[in-house]
Enzyme design. Structure first.
Site, short mmCIF file in Angstrom:
data_model
loop_
_atom_site.label_atom_id
_atom_site.label_comp_id
_atom_site.label_asym_id
_atom_site.label_seq_id
_atom_site.Cartn_x
_atom_site.Cartn_y
_atom_site.Cartn_z
N ASP A 1 3.43 -1.30 -10.53
CA ASP A 1 4.75 -1.68 -9.90
C ASP A 1 4.69 -3.12 -9.80
OD1 ASP A 1 7.06 -1.14 -8.01
OD2 ASP A 1 5.91 -1.94 -6.46
N CYS B 1 11.87 -3.36 -8.70
CA CYS B 1 12.73 -3.09 -7.69
C CYS B 1 14.00 -4.31 -8.01
CB CYS B 1 12.34 -3.39 -6.45
SG CYS B 1 11.43 -4.88 -5.96
N GLY C 1 0.69 -1.46 -0.04
CA GLY C 1 -0.04 -0.13 -0.08
C GLY C 1 0.69 1.24 0.08
#
Length: 481
Positions: free
Chosen positions: A181, A234, A116
């Site tokens: 993401d 990432c 979140g």
């Protein structure tokens, strides 16, 4: 212990930069938090904060803090004043929301949203206006996402637990902005999370890249012409970064990589690292742990080119019509008065608990949704929930039980002491706040009724005063022993 195959590939990629990259793994990782600008302004927060702070260069609300600090244990964290977030992870949502000028017109999707951090960052930029859909495919992680949406006091979000494919079936051409993401091999988090090293393999990199292609195709179907899609990972793997963007553009010629500002320390994508990449891949962004004060990250800002212009116009596919979706209907005038379906009890509570301005904001007659005893207030124009797995359809106001209304914890966190008629405000380090967070009662003077309990002015939950004793309504699952 970093995987040997990973090290060999990074040495080939970085060449002269490789020793500095390797040295970064011997250094302490950076810790940061992001201010919830819906609850406090940057200057006031920085001046009052009980720990030393330094600004994160690419996030207007981001601050570094020291390893000796424990902001997660401070009552301000419980009040949703800030979100603890890895500094590099703040960049993607910052780039997505940079284009937000009229939040009330925005329909934004965070497709892979748990836990979140990025959703709450987007919501803060929207200032409670427009529509945010935060989705997570894994049920357990979706619950964590929903909890963080609640803690940060977000009123304009719908939290869903769906596959990207299912959302694409429902929301064709609907969103003005999308953040992907993507699940990835996690190479950029090796310094922060040692377990990620043990899960890494070249085969997993390929698996992640294939999954990213599927997710991006779903996102492409849901973005309106002219909309902005931010893709981020990432990881350092070119197959999941430059490669994912190159493959996406080949499948979707109606998209182009947008030129954006690059903050100090950020690097460009490298076309030489993936066959078929053009010079435009240099517009994408890499964050390296030996060049910035953060972990490894990659992001690309992609624009869906509209008819009538754009550098990729000559290669565009068929025009995509901006999709529509049925809006969630609110309770009818008849149902609002029905004790089994309505919200009369809430309105009675709100008149006695909220200021006039807050009552006007939270009590729009058409924006109520009720599930059994539970009452929600949803943002204007929110998509219909029928047929979707929805965990949180807007702001949970509370429950109607035996002809009385009990306000929810989510409602308390969406309020400030300036919006209520009765607040019990104590210093964050006071015995009253410690007892409240432990679920205990405490003596308090005042007229009987519901109170917003506040720590240094920040709303943290509800209490009900009776006979000089503040009864505790802090949720049991959140209490500190």
């Amino acid at each position: 212990m970093l995987p040997q195959d990973f090290l060999e590939r990074m040495e080939r990629m970085l060449e002269a930069d490789y020793p500095a990259f390797l040295e970064s793994y011997e250094k302490e990782r950076y810790r940061a938090l992001r201010l919830n600008v819906q609850k406090a302004d940057r200057e006031t927060f920085a001046a009052r904060a009980p720990f030393a702070l330094a600004p994160v260069g690419w996030s207007s609300a981001g601050f570094y803090y020291g390893k000796e600090d424990a902001p997660g244990k401070h009552p301000w964290h419980d009040a949703g004043v800030y979100y603890i977030q890895e500094p590099s992870a703040m960049a993607p949502a910052e780039y997505l929301t940079a284009a937000v000028k009229e939040p009330e017109r925005e329909r934004i999707l965070d497709l892979c949203a748990a836990p979140g951090g990025k959703s709450t960052q987007i919501a803060a930029a929207m200032r409670g206006r427009g529509i945010l859909v935060s989705n997570e495919i894994h049920p357990a992680r979706a619950k964590i996402l929903s909890g963080n949406i609640e803690r940060m006091g977000i009123a304009n979000a719908m939290v869903t637990n769906e596959t990207p494919q299912r959302l694409a079936e429902v929301f064709g051409g609907y969103f003005t902005g999308i953040l992907v993401d993507a699940p990835c091999s996690g190479e950029g988090m090796f310094r922060k999370n040692e377990d990620a090293c043990g899960e890494w393999s070249p085969a997993n990199v390929k698996l992640c890249a294939a999954r990213q292609d599927e997710i991006l195709d779903c996102a492409a179907a849901m973005l309106a012409p002219g909309g902005r899609l931010v893709y981020s990972t990432c990881t350092f793997a070119p197959e999941e970064n430059e490669g994912s963007v190159v493959r996406f553009l080949a499948r979707h010629p109606e998209y182009a990589i947008e030129e954006t500002e690059r903050y100090p320390g950020m690097s460009s994508g490298v076309p030489e690292w993936f066959e078929g990449a053009g010079e435009d891949i240099r517009r994408t962004i890499r964050l390296w742990p030996h060049r910035v004060r953060g972990e490894g990250h990659y992001l690309a800002v992609l624009r869906k080119v509209c008819a009538g212009g754009g550098e990729r116009e000559q290669n565009r596919g068929p025009a995509v019509r901006c999709g529509t979706h049925d809006a969630q209907p609110g309770l009818s005038a008849k149902d609002r008065k029905d004790p089994k379906k309505g919200c009369a009890e809430f309105l009675e509570f709100a008149r006695g608990a909220l200021t006039e301005k807050a009552f006007e904001y939270f009590c729009a007659e058409t924006n109520y949704l009720r599930f059994a005893e539970q009452l929600y207030r949803f943002p204007e124009g929110m998509p219909a929930v029928k047929g979707l797995r929805v965990l949180r359809p807007g702001l949970h106001l509370g429950a109607v039980r035996k002809n009385r209304f009990e306000p929810s914890h989510a409602f308390a966190l969406a309020l400030s002491k300036e919006r209520v008629l009765r607040a019990a405000d104590f210093p964050a380090d006071s015995p009253e706040i410690r007892r409240y967070l432990a679920g205990e009662t405490f003596p308090c003077a005042g007229e009987k009724g519901w109170y917003l309990i506040a720590a240094d002015g920040y709303g943290i939950g509800w209490g009900k005063l009776s006979g000089g004793v503040m009864k505790n309504h802090y949720p049991k699952g959140l209490r500190r022993i």
